[in-house]
Design an enzyme around this catalytic site. Sequence first.
Site, PDB file in Angstrom:
ATOM      1  N   GLU A  87       0.816  -1.216   0.000  1.00 28.03           N
ATOM      2  CA  GLU A  87       0.000   0.000   0.000  1.00 28.03           C
ATOM      3  C   GLU A  87       0.848   1.263   0.000  1.00 28.03           C
ATOM      4  OE1 GLU A  87      -3.048  -2.085   3.174  1.00 28.03           O
ATOM      5  OE2 GLU A  87      -2.064  -0.215   3.637  1.00 28.03           O
ATOM      6  N   CYS A 114       3.105   8.292   2.156  1.00 27.03           N
ATOM      7  CA  CYS A 114       3.494   7.276   3.126  1.00 27.03           C
ATOM      8  C   CYS A 114       3.784   5.999   2.342  1.00 27.03           C
ATOM      9  CB  CYS A 114       2.324   7.087   4.099  1.00 27.03           C
ATOM     10  SG  CYS A 114       2.575   5.774   5.294  1.00 27.03           S
ATOM     11  N   CYS A 169       5.345  -7.800   7.436  1.00 27.46           N
ATOM     12  CA  CYS A 169       6.323  -7.386   8.439  1.00 27.46           C
ATOM     13  C   CYS A 169       6.516  -8.533   9.418  1.00 27.46           C
ATOM     14  CB  CYS A 169       5.832  -6.147   9.181  1.00 27.46           C
ATOM     15  SG  CYS A 169       7.049  -5.509  10.368  1.00 27.46           S
ATOM     16  N   CYS A 224       3.888  -6.860  15.846  1.00 30.53           N
ATOM     17  CA  CYS A 224       3.112  -6.016  16.765  1.00 30.53           C
ATOM     18  C   CYS A 224       1.634  -6.405  16.598  1.00 30.53           C
ATOM     19  CB  CYS A 224       3.310  -4.537  16.446  1.00 30.53           C
ATOM     20  SG  CYS A 224       5.052  -4.067  16.345  1.00 30.53           S
ATOM     21  N   CYS A 267      -1.220  -4.214  14.875  1.00 27.84           N
ATOM     22  CA  CYS A 267      -0.972  -3.718  13.516  1.00 27.84           C
ATOM     23  C   CYS A 267      -1.426  -4.748  12.481  1.00 27.84           C
ATOM     24  CB  CYS A 267       0.524  -3.427  13.379  1.00 27.84           C
ATOM     25  SG  CYS A 267       1.066  -3.151  11.691  1.00 27.84           S
ATOM     26  N   CYS A 314      -2.040   1.507   8.310  1.00 31.12           N
ATOM     27  CA  CYS A 314      -1.072   0.452   8.025  1.00 31.12           C
ATOM     28  C   CYS A 314      -1.658  -0.952   7.788  1.00 31.12           C
ATOM     29  CB  CYS A 314      -0.143   0.425   9.244  1.00 31.12           C
ATOM     30  SG  CYS A 314       1.299  -0.546   9.059  1.00 31.12           S
TER      31      CYS A 314
END
Length: 358
Positions: free
Chosen positions: A87, A100, A107, A111, A114, A331
């Site tokens: 994205e 951004c 990832c 976390c 997220c 995100c």
Amino acid sequence: MPTRYDVDRPTLAGLLSGEPRFRVDQVWQGLYEQHRSPAELTSLPKSLRARLDRDLPPALVPVAESTADDGQTVKWLWELHDGATIETVLMHYPDRSTVCVSTQAGCAMGCGFCATGQAGFERNLGVGEIVEQVVAAARRAEDSSPPRRLSNVVFMGMGEPLANYDRTWAAVTRIHDDLGMGARHLTLSTVGIVPGIRRLAGEALPVNLAVSLHAANDLLRDELVPINRRYPLATLRDACAEYLEAKNRRLSFEWALIDGVNDRATDAEELAAFARPLRAHVNLIPLNATPGWPTTGTPMPRVTAFRDLLRDLGVNATVRANRGNDIDAACGQLRANHTATPVQLGPRRMQPADPPPY
Ligand code: SAH
Ligand code: SF4
């Protein structure tokens, strides 16, 4: 095969070896100043345009695009050559236009709050895949009415930039040198990869550093941001101090306010004690609820109260506008929801916020 923004100037010169020498400048300027594809460079002979379009394919294929905030926020979901999706979000503010960008597909940092972390890690992005996101946003900004100029880049999309250090830094250099964006207009956001922060401190370009803190005691941070177990707060503080000393750039801490978890007066006190000696700026944002995490964001009146408490404690704190909530612009969320439901354009949601820091 290298993509359009993977190749450096000497490689492009090699691709154009049978051509008059001025073609290298012409194509390079077309790509980096006009943000055009080779096929659009009408000053080139038609056959050369076709060859370059074939030899330098784009890295990003648009899968979905949505706008929100009265057209002031644009979000893209791109597919890469191997089917991975990422994205990019473009945000216009009265005084700046910020993109951004993502640095990884997925990832590995895990976390829990997220959406990208929930989906896990797929792969690192290449230089061309990162740079092309910026070029796409720059072009869209120019084509909007009235035309805008892309002024800032934040590495806050999907992925952990410092876990893909070499390619991210090569992209930063390309964005600075060839797209002409100043280092103070570039911000890297990290979950707190300490060796990466130390490496950054030794680089020539003084970019802004944002650290996603979310908790200022190790017990809570271990839970929210698992990498804290490897690089606990004391180590992180030392690395931040080193960066500050080396670069004298603004350091900021990101703090996603989670209802009843990190939004109490004691949290503000811990945060103030951590941030004050580093003269760090704190960006507050209410957590965006994601399907895989049971807690929700702090309601806005308590967000502003938390900010005021931080200010009373001597910390420079602002509330970040939560852009594009209604298009899942946080995100990883557009990608997470794209397979399940088509992108819905909802009504604009007003939120009281301070001017954005980026
Ligand atoms: N990996 C880097 C950059 C990408 S995440 C980092 O963690 O800093 C960009 C920012 O979005 C981080 O501050 C992250 O903590 C925040 N974020 C992630 N999920 C969020 C959510 N659900 N609500 C609000 N902020 C979120
Ligand atoms: Fe990765 Fe950043 Fe999401 Fe953590 S917040 S999982 S580091 S993208």
